[in-house]
Design an enzyme around this catalytic site. Structure first.
Site, PDB file in Angstrom:
ATOM      1  N   LYS A 222      -6.633  -6.029   9.025  1.00 16.90           N
ATOM      2  CA  LYS A 222      -6.980  -7.240   9.471  1.00 16.90           C
ATOM      3  C   LYS A 222      -6.797  -7.014  10.952  1.00 16.90           C
ATOM      4  CE  LYS A 222      -4.038  -9.540   6.940  1.00 16.90           C
ATOM      5  NZ  LYS A 222      -3.402  -8.102   5.925  1.00 16.90           N
TER       6      LYS A 222
ATOM      7  N   ASP B 287       7.060   3.133 -17.907  1.00 18.09           N
ATOM      8  CA  ASP B 287       5.662   3.191 -18.976  1.00 18.09           C
ATOM      9  C   ASP B 287       5.839   1.777 -19.931  1.00 18.09           C
ATOM     10  OD1 ASP B 287       5.056   5.700 -18.258  1.00 18.09           O
ATOM     11  OD2 ASP B 287       5.996   6.706 -19.876  1.00 18.09           O
TER      12      ASP B 287
ATOM     13  N   HIS C  96       7.028  14.541 -23.392  1.00 15.80           N
ATOM     14  CA  HIS C  96       6.667  13.167 -23.238  1.00 15.80           C
ATOM     15  C   HIS C  96       5.502  13.024 -22.275  1.00 15.80           C
ATOM     16  CE1 HIS C  96       7.979   9.131 -21.542  1.00 15.80           C
ATOM     17  NE2 HIS C  96       6.706   9.250 -20.957  1.00 15.80           N
ATOM     18  N   GLU C  97       5.091  14.053 -21.240  1.00 17.64           N
ATOM     19  CA  GLU C  97       3.943  14.005 -20.434  1.00 17.64           C
ATOM     20  C   GLU C  97       2.723  14.265 -21.267  1.00 17.64           C
ATOM     21  OE1 GLU C  97       4.014  12.305 -17.842  1.00 17.64           O
ATOM     22  OE2 GLU C  97       6.123  12.344 -17.607  1.00 17.64           O
TER      23      GLU C  97
ATOM     24  N   PRO D 149      -1.422  -6.472   2.747  1.00 14.08           N
ATOM     25  CA  PRO D 149      -1.117  -5.741   3.902  1.00 14.08           C
ATOM     26  C   PRO D 149      -1.775  -4.206   3.919  1.00 14.08           C
ATOM     27  CG  PRO D 149       0.939  -7.013   2.911  1.00 14.08           C
ATOM     28  CD  PRO D 149      -0.422  -6.919   1.912  1.00 14.08           C
ATOM     29  N   GLY D 150      -2.086  -3.882   5.342  1.00 15.03           N
ATOM     30  CA  GLY D 150      -2.558  -2.469   5.338  1.00 15.03           C
ATOM     31  C   GLY D 150      -4.117  -2.589   5.256  1.00 15.03           C
ATOM     32  N   THR D 151      -4.887  -3.628   4.872  1.00 12.99           N
ATOM     33  CA  THR D 151      -6.332  -3.519   4.852  1.00 12.99           C
ATOM     34  C   THR D 151      -7.105  -3.601   6.116  1.00 12.99           C
ATOM     35  OG1 THR D 151      -6.178  -5.859   4.181  1.00 12.99           O
ATOM     36  CG2 THR D 151      -6.014  -4.715   2.510  1.00 12.99           C
TER      37      THR D 151
END
Length: 627
Positions: A226, A518, A441-442, A222-224
């Site tokens: 077509k 994660d 954490h990041e 979807p969204g490409t």
């Protein structure tokens, strides 16, 4: 100019010529029935009596009024005041020219009169009793049938045209889209350009003996683009272009879909050369395999579509385009050559394609000179055309909110983050402990990326919460587009994903729910390595899972026994546990960098990749840095 080429059943609110006799007959019958009913009701209220009985009623003062005609007397008896005019009974008797009648009525206090002879023209009477009622019932019937057809037949076309095709027809360049407006799908455009060229110059191909392909199936996520490609075909072809959705064939009545297919192809052959575009063809083209019911509406519609695609002559210039993102559910008979001769893959764009798509969508946006669309394309790996269009629009909206007349690079990057992670939640206040935990954490993710050789460079680290649930995130941006991933690269990617949880464990000696996404992503990569990529020493090159709905959710389907599945789970756990230990060891050896960068992040809340690398390079580290 947009034109709707459906056979218009009404002009100025009137039915077409085929339906006109039906309306006239119906209105005449209703008018006749109404006149007969009125006559019967009128006769039922009149009762004939003897003249002597009439005189007795006058003597007994039971008569209220008398109407004296040349041949009869109409008598209205006295009745209760509550009796309605409709229920009041009337009597009549013959007129015997009784000389003393007037005196007798006068003495009995009876109202009497001789009605004036009606001078009304017979023509006026005919109009009042027949023409006007006929016109009223004709208009009411027309309105009723029109409203009924709108509810049942899906709008215009009348009740009898439920089975008519409701395709929209574009003529000339009415769509406003050409191949220049479609970027990132060069191979798909090339296949469709050839079809358009065949329609324009058929002699070039027929001279060598080539035949026009009957149909092309556009397949992709979807969204490409077509549907956009189909509109571009409409803009380039300059021939009638029938456009409709697969669901437009299916109605509650069995046989309506098949009738609409027949009508669509009949219209197309009259308009040839032309193009038919069926969007979401999987709505009617699902496989008949395993379907117990052999007489349902969808199957009849599919059978009729197959028959029509076999029946029409491609030399007339009728081409069928269809689009779907579920090719695996389509019936095999629909996909064979001779029906859909070409399968055009409209996949997610590569780096160059994304850059070109960004250029197309930003051509009407006032951009700052410093904008580098290639960097945005690098940061949006996996995005489709609809995503990129949304990002450009979000960047323009942000520039307006900031009071600027041009879109800058930071607007585009912020738009990328908004689409991926949501908007910043400035009203969410974290406690100092939570803020510190998210920062470590990041930074754990960022350090694991920098301390390994085959990972992507860090672009940004932030602990500002986002509306999609992220309390912070680390954004990596590749230096170039890659189409293949080695086993080492996948393992290092798992290590980066698990390094956030490892930092929590090492620094705070506790674990939180913040690593849920994660863990999910790391487990997915490890399972694909074992079941699909053949990267497990224990199982080797055995396909234990396959992808279902590749262009939608891409959900894996197991192809092995329960015993093998249990062993797969153990192998995945081993990969995860080994990668987690590696992440902990990397961070243990660089605790100084972890603490210093985390403190800086807590203070600034957001740091960019170059600032992160500057701090890291100023500290003695034990592993080579991925610059």
């Amino acid at each position: 100019m947009f034109q709707n080429r459906k056979e218009s059943p009404k002009k100025n609110g009137l039915p077409n010529k085929k339906e006109l006799p039906k309306y006239i007959i119906a209105a005449l019958i209703i008018t006749l029935v109404i006149n007969i009913v009125i006559s019967l009701i009128s006769q039922s209220n009149h009762k004939q009596i003897d003249y002597s009985e009439f005189l007795t009623m006058v003597n007994n003062k039971q008569v209220e009024s008398v109407e004296i005609y040349s041949d009869k007397l109409v008598i209205t008896p006295k009745s209760d005041e509550d009796a309605s005019a409709i229920n009041k009974k009337l009597y009549y008797t013959g007129n015997l020219d009784y000389p003393q009648l007037v005196d007798k009525l006068y003495n009995a206090d009876v109202k009497f009169t001789t009605p004036v002879k009606n001078t009304q023209s017979p023509i006026i009477g005919f109009i009042l009793s027949w023409i006007i009622p006929f016109a009223i019932f004709y208009m009411l019937g027309n309105w009723f049938m029109k409203s009924l057809s709108n509810k049942i037949g899906g709008g215009g076309g009348g009740f009898m045209s439920v089975g008519k095709s409701n395709a929209k027809v574009y003529v000339e360049k009415t769509t406003g889209v050409s191949f220049k407006d479609v970027a990132g799908q060069e191979e798909a455009k090339e296949s469709l350009k050839e079809i358009v060229d065949f329609l324009h110059k058929p002699e070039r191909y027929t001279k060598i003996g080539a035949k026009l392909p009957k149909g092309a199936l556009l397949v992709g996520p979807p969204g490409t683009g077509k549907t956009l490609l189909a509109k571009a075909v409409a803009g380039e072809a300059k021939v009638p272009f029938f456009s409709l959705s697969g669901s437009g064939f299916v109605e509650m009545f069995v046989g309506v879909g098949a009738s609409r297919v027949r009508d669509l192809f009949a219209q197309a052959e009259k308009q040839a050369p032309c193009i038919i575009f069926i969007d979401e063809i999987d709505a009617i083209g699902k496989s008949r395999e395993g379907n117990i019911s052999g007489n349902d509406e969808r199957e009849q519609t599919l059978n009729q579509l197959l028959a029509e695609m076999d029946g029409f002559d491609s030399s007339k210039g009728v081409v069928i385009l269809a689009a779907t993102n579920r090719p695996e559910v389509l019936d095999k008979a629909l996909l064979r050559p001779g029906r859909f001769d070409r399968r055009v893959i409209v996949d997610k764009p590569d780096l160059k394609g994304r850059e070109n798509i960004l250029k197309v969508h930003s051509k009407n946006i006032i951009m700052d000179e410093s904008v580098n669309l290639k960097e945005i394309a690098l940061a949006t790996a996996g995005a489709v055309g609809a995503d990129l269009a949304n990002m450009v629009n979000e960047a323009a909206l942000r520039a307006v909110r900031m009071g600027r007349d041009t879109v800058r690079q930071d607007d585009l990057f912020e738009a990328v983050e908004t689409v991926i992670a949501g908007k910043e939640k400035k009203d969410r206040v974290m406690t100092e402990n939570e803020k510190s935990l998210v920062a470590f954490h990041e930074v754990g993710h960022a350090l694991a990326s920098a301390l390994q050789k085959k990972t992507q460079p860090v672009h940004k680290i932030t602990i500002v919460p986002r509306t999609m649930g992220a309390l912070g995130y680390t954004m990596q941006m590749p230096e170039e587009e890659k189409y293949l991933m080695s086993k080492d690269e996948l393992l290092e990617q798992i290590v980066v994903l698990l390094a956030g949880r490892a930092a929590e464990d090492l620094v705070f000696n506790e674990i939180t729910t913040g690593a849920s996404n994660d863990i999910e992503r790391a487990t997915s990569i490890a399972r694909q390595m074992v079941t699909m990529y053949g990267m497990s020493e224990k199982f080797g090159m055995i396909g234990l899972e396959s992808i279902q709905n590749r262009y939608l959710d891409g959900r894996p389907v197991r192809n092995c026994s329960d015993e093998i599945s249990a062993e797969v789970d153990r192998e995945v756990m081993n990969i995860i546990n080994e990668s987690y230990e590696k992440a902990k060891n990397l961070l243990k050896a660089n605790m100084e960098a972890l603490g210093k960068i985390s403190s800086h992040l807590i203070f600034k809340e957001t740091i960019m990749g170059d600032e992160f690398m500057k701090i890291l390079n100023s500290i003695q580290i034990d592993e080579p840095v991925n610059v």
